[in-house]
Design an enzyme around this catalytic site. Structure first.
Site, PDB file in Angstrom:
ATOM      1  N   GLU A 256       0.881  -1.176   0.000  1.00 35.06           N
ATOM      2  CA  GLU A 256       0.000   0.000   0.000  1.00 35.06           C
ATOM      3  C   GLU A 256       0.911   1.215   0.000  1.00 35.06           C
ATOM      4  O   GLU A 256       1.361   1.663   1.052  1.00 35.06           O
ATOM      5  CB  GLU A 256      -0.887  -0.003   1.258  1.00 35.06           C
ATOM      6  N   CYS A 290      -2.344   9.284   2.188  1.00 32.34           N
ATOM      7  CA  CYS A 290      -1.990   8.677   0.901  1.00 32.34           C
ATOM      8  C   CYS A 290      -3.022   9.063  -0.154  1.00 32.34           C
ATOM      9  O   CYS A 290      -2.720   9.129  -1.338  1.00 32.34           O
ATOM     10  CB  CYS A 290      -1.893   7.163   1.043  1.00 32.34           C
TER      11      CYS A 290
HETATM   12  P1  NAD Z   1       8.151   5.314   4.617  1.00 29.35           P
HETATM   13  O1  NAD Z   1       8.247   4.550   3.350  1.00 29.35           O
HETATM   14  O2  NAD Z   1       9.254   6.243   4.956  1.00 29.35           O
HETATM   15  O3  NAD Z   1       8.014   4.309   5.856  1.00 29.35           O
HETATM   16  C1  NAD Z   1       6.950   3.396   5.935  1.00 29.35           C
HETATM   17  C2  NAD Z   1       7.340   2.214   6.788  1.00 29.35           C
HETATM   18  O4  NAD Z   1       8.289   1.435   6.070  1.00 29.35           O
HETATM   19  C3  NAD Z   1       8.006   2.586   8.112  1.00 29.35           C
HETATM   20  O5  NAD Z   1       7.558   1.692   9.119  1.00 29.35           O
HETATM   21  C4  NAD Z   1       9.464   2.363   7.809  1.00 29.35           C
HETATM   22  O6  NAD Z   1      10.223   2.122   8.954  1.00 29.35           O
HETATM   23  C5  NAD Z   1       9.377   1.135   6.924  1.00 29.35           C
HETATM   24  N1  NAD Z   1      10.559   0.856   6.085  1.00 29.35           N
HETATM   25  C6  NAD Z   1      11.249   1.720   5.302  1.00 29.35           C
HETATM   26  N2  NAD Z   1      12.258   1.056   4.673  1.00 29.35           N
HETATM   27  C7  NAD Z   1      12.182  -0.241   5.062  1.00 29.35           C
HETATM   28  C8  NAD Z   1      12.939  -1.409   4.751  1.00 29.35           C
HETATM   29  N3  NAD Z   1      13.986  -1.366   3.916  1.00 29.35           N
HETATM   30  N4  NAD Z   1      12.577  -2.566   5.314  1.00 29.35           N
HETATM   31  C9  NAD Z   1      11.513  -2.631   6.151  1.00 29.35           C
HETATM   32  N5  NAD Z   1      10.769  -1.564   6.479  1.00 29.35           N
HETATM   33  C10 NAD Z   1      11.100  -0.366   5.946  1.00 29.35           C
HETATM   34  O7  NAD Z   1       6.746   6.102   4.569  1.00 29.35           O
HETATM   35  P2  NAD Z   1       6.176   7.184   5.580  1.00 29.35           P
HETATM   36  O8  NAD Z   1       6.886   8.487   5.369  1.00 29.35           O
HETATM   37  O9  NAD Z   1       6.083   6.642   6.955  1.00 29.35           O
HETATM   38  O10 NAD Z   1       4.667   7.327   5.048  1.00 29.35           O
HETATM   39  C11 NAD Z   1       4.283   8.131   3.989  1.00 29.35           C
HETATM   40  C12 NAD Z   1       4.125   7.330   2.713  1.00 29.35           C
HETATM   41  O11 NAD Z   1       3.238   6.243   2.922  1.00 29.35           O
HETATM   42  C13 NAD Z   1       3.497   8.134   1.591  1.00 29.35           C
HETATM   43  O12 NAD Z   1       4.126   7.806   0.390  1.00 29.35           O
HETATM   44  C14 NAD Z   1       2.054   7.661   1.596  1.00 29.35           C
HETATM   45  O13 NAD Z   1       1.383   7.853   0.371  1.00 29.35           O
HETATM   46  C15 NAD Z   1       2.216   6.230   1.923  1.00 29.35           C
HETATM   47  N6  NAD Z   1       0.996   5.659   2.475  1.00 29.35           N
HETATM   48  C16 NAD Z   1       0.268   4.817   1.693  1.00 29.35           C
HETATM   49  C17 NAD Z   1      -0.921   4.297   2.173  1.00 29.35           C
HETATM   50  C18 NAD Z   1      -1.757   3.383   1.327  1.00 29.35           C
HETATM   51  O14 NAD Z   1      -2.645   2.738   1.880  1.00 29.35           O
HETATM   52  N7  NAD Z   1      -1.549   3.295   0.032  1.00 29.35           N
HETATM   53  C19 NAD Z   1      -1.360   4.597   3.467  1.00 29.35           C
HETATM   54  C20 NAD Z   1      -0.578   5.456   4.245  1.00 29.35           C
HETATM   55  C21 NAD Z   1       0.600   5.960   3.731  1.00 29.35           C
END
Ligand code: NAD
Length: 504
Positions: A256, A290
């Site tokens: 997502e 998002c």
């Molecule tokens: P992010 O990608 O920085 O982090 C999201 C999660 O991924 C965190 O828990 C982070 O620690 C983890 N993560 C990052 N790299 C990783 C790796 N290599 N291995 C394992 N885990 C890892 O995102 P963010 O800044 O927290 O959130 C914002 C983003 O999320 C935006 O792009 C938004 O659109 C998206 N988002 C999407 C949805 C959806 O349902 N489509 C919902 C909410 C947020």
């Protein structure tokens, strides 16, 4: 104030909030003030191993509990969240800056998905297919999958976990949650509630939590072969990495990821509906959903009028920026200083590309990480490359079109495919937007006369292209948390092969 809240939620004494000397930790900050809330100890590889092993062990017995009984446990979890809704909502506001109504709304989503999961626990339907062989039956049944790894983003620090965890639990799976390091307190509080209900009902270990650095804990989880499904919510950058690692071990991924959502406004639109929907979609959660409306694609005949009305509405909104917990606030802060820098960088890029700032455009003059909700109108020809990017801030880019085909092409012309909307009372246009041959919106969500954000839990949630293709929450999303088994039962008393093959 914050310590009192942690106490009311019973997490002030949690060992994670009392790191030992020398133990790696993160300091969580209130984005509305920049002040620290708490120091949270980080899990290392050994702690991850303990949590993962507990989830694996719990799965062995949880899978055998009948699904309707699993539903009773989820019902009790929903009830516990009802009791703590106000405090948990406040914690979400404190930690990630959502206004109070949205913080509580997120806990309401947990309650809603728990209700949905309870109903589901009496269904989880399989199918029966006719066999070509006499007195044979083909049955498709759904079985528990295993311990599920859930990675959540900062901006939905509670609901995203629940969307996964409540469904996974009724499906017979256990859950290992790795929250964002920007929102560990909400995770500790929510997981504590669910884990306590489960333990009190004789099922400890169903809900595990690991809080740690991506390199130490996140990567370990993604590569962990004991977790047949990794459900990851966050940026496209993260999803590409997680998708690759899970594919390497031929595991399952539910992704997502980011969105770049647009609203199309046609000459037949009812602007009394469209304007407030665009403002809520673009400004709500300070543009950190998002599904936030990031692009407005408006017919050229209406563009000046729509821009004037929006600028007027934004003037009112600018006066309602502030403390997310104060009554009357509509716009809280961005999550941190880096997000403010990214906002400023995007505005600078937009200006350099010829965009005209019609509202906002600056950081708000107050402590914390506040910015002004911003409208940028693209120059003639829509040449505004920055509009193709997801900047996680309240920036709305206004693009114009002449023909409906042009509007659709602009709407679909980005890498992401999460949410989309059209405002129109013209049946030909609204149906073309939803066309059954797929030539309309290419997004996972396509709304008519309703904005891009604020999905209910009843439908499947997720998006296409770089949004990752996953579906969570309602409809048949539960299938992601189970494994399908096709079985043939022969009650003929004779051995007969399919396709009429004789092997004598
Ligand atoms: P992010 O990608 O920085 O982090 C999201 C999660 O991924 C965190 O828990 C982070 O620690 C983890 N993560 C990052 N790299 C990783 C790796 N290599 N291995 C394992 N885990 C890892 O995102 P963010 O800044 O927290 O959130 C914002 C983003 O999320 C935006 O792009 C938004 O659109 C998206 N988002 C999407 C949805 C959806 O349902 N489509 C919902 C909410 C947020």
């Amino acid at each position: 104030m914050s310590h009192d809240l942690l106490k009311r939620l019973g997490i002030d004494t949690d060992p994670r909030l009392h790191p030992k000397a020398g133990q790696p930790s993160v300091v969580t900050e209130n984005p509305a003030t920049g002040e620290p809330i708490a120091t949270v100890a980080l899990d290392d590889a050994a702690a991850y191993e303990r949590q993962a092993a507990a989830c694996v062990a719990a799965f062995a017995s949880w899978r055998s509990v009948p699904a309707p009984v699993r539903g009773q446990l989820v019902r009790s979890i929903g009830d516990a969240f009802r009791v703590h809704k106000a405090e948990l909502g406040e914690l979400v506001s404190l930690e990630v800056g959502k206004i109070r109504a949205e913080g509580e709304g997120e806990i309401q989503e947990i309650i809603d998905i728990a209700d949905f999961a309870v109903g589901l626990s009496r269904q989880l339907p399989g199918q029966v297919f006719p066999s070509e062989r006499a007195r044979h039956r083909i049955i498709e049944q759904w079985l528990p999958l295993g311990p599920v790894g859930v990675i959540s983003a900062f901006n939905f620090p509670a609901a995203v976990w629940a969307w996964n965890a409540m469904l996974a639990a009724v499906c017979g799976d256990t859950v290992l949650w790795k929250p964002s390091l920007l929102a560990p307190l909400t995770a500790i509080a929510c997981n504590r509630i669910a884990a306590k209900v489960a333990a009190d009902m004789g099922h400890p270990g169903i809900f595990g939590l690991v809080i740690g650095a991506d390199a130490e804990v996140g990567e370990r989880m993604v590569a962990d072969r004991r977790l047949p499904l990794i459900s990851a919510t966050g940026s496209c950058r993260m999803g590409k990495r997680v998708g690759r690692v899970v594919a390497e071990r031929l595991g399952r991924c539910l992704l997502e990821l980011g969105g770049n959502n647009a609203v199309i406004v046609t000459p037949d639109a009812d602007l009394k509906l469209a304007i407030p929907a665009i403002v809520f979609g673009a400004v709500g959660t300070a543009g950190q959903r998002c599904t936030t409306t990031r692009r407005l694609i408006v017919h050229e005949s209406l563009a000046d009028d729509v821009c004037r009305r929006l600028a007027e509405a934004y003037k009112q909104v600018q006066g309602r920026i502030g403390d997310p917990l104060a009554a009357g606030t509509l716009v809280g802060p961005l999550i941190n200083a880096r997000a403010v820098e990214q906002f400023e960088h995007a505005i600078a890029q937009a200006k350099a590309q010829g965009g005209a700032v019609l509202a906002g455009g600056r950081r708000a003059p107050r402590p914390g990480h506040f910015v002004e909700p911003t409208i940028v109108r693209a120059p003639a020809g829509n040449r505004l490359p920055i509009a193709a990017e997801e900047t996680f801030a309240p920036i709305l880019y206004v693009l114009t079109y002449r023909t409906f085909g042009e509007a659709l092409a602009i709407q679909n012309g980005v890498e992401q495919g999460l949410s989309s909307a059209i405002f129109s009372n013209n049946l030909l246009e609204t149906e073309a937007f939803l066309a059954a041959d797929g030539s309309g919106s290419d997004c996972g969500i396509a709304n008519v006369n309703a904005g891009t954000s604020g999905a209910e839990i009843g439908g499947a949630f997720g998006g296409e292209k770089e949004t990752g293709g996953g579906r969570e929450s309602g409809s048949d999303s539960w299938k992601a948390y189970m494994r399908r088994q096709t079985t043939v039962v022969n009650y003929s008393g004779k051995l007969e092969l399919a396709q009429g093959i004789r092997f004598e």
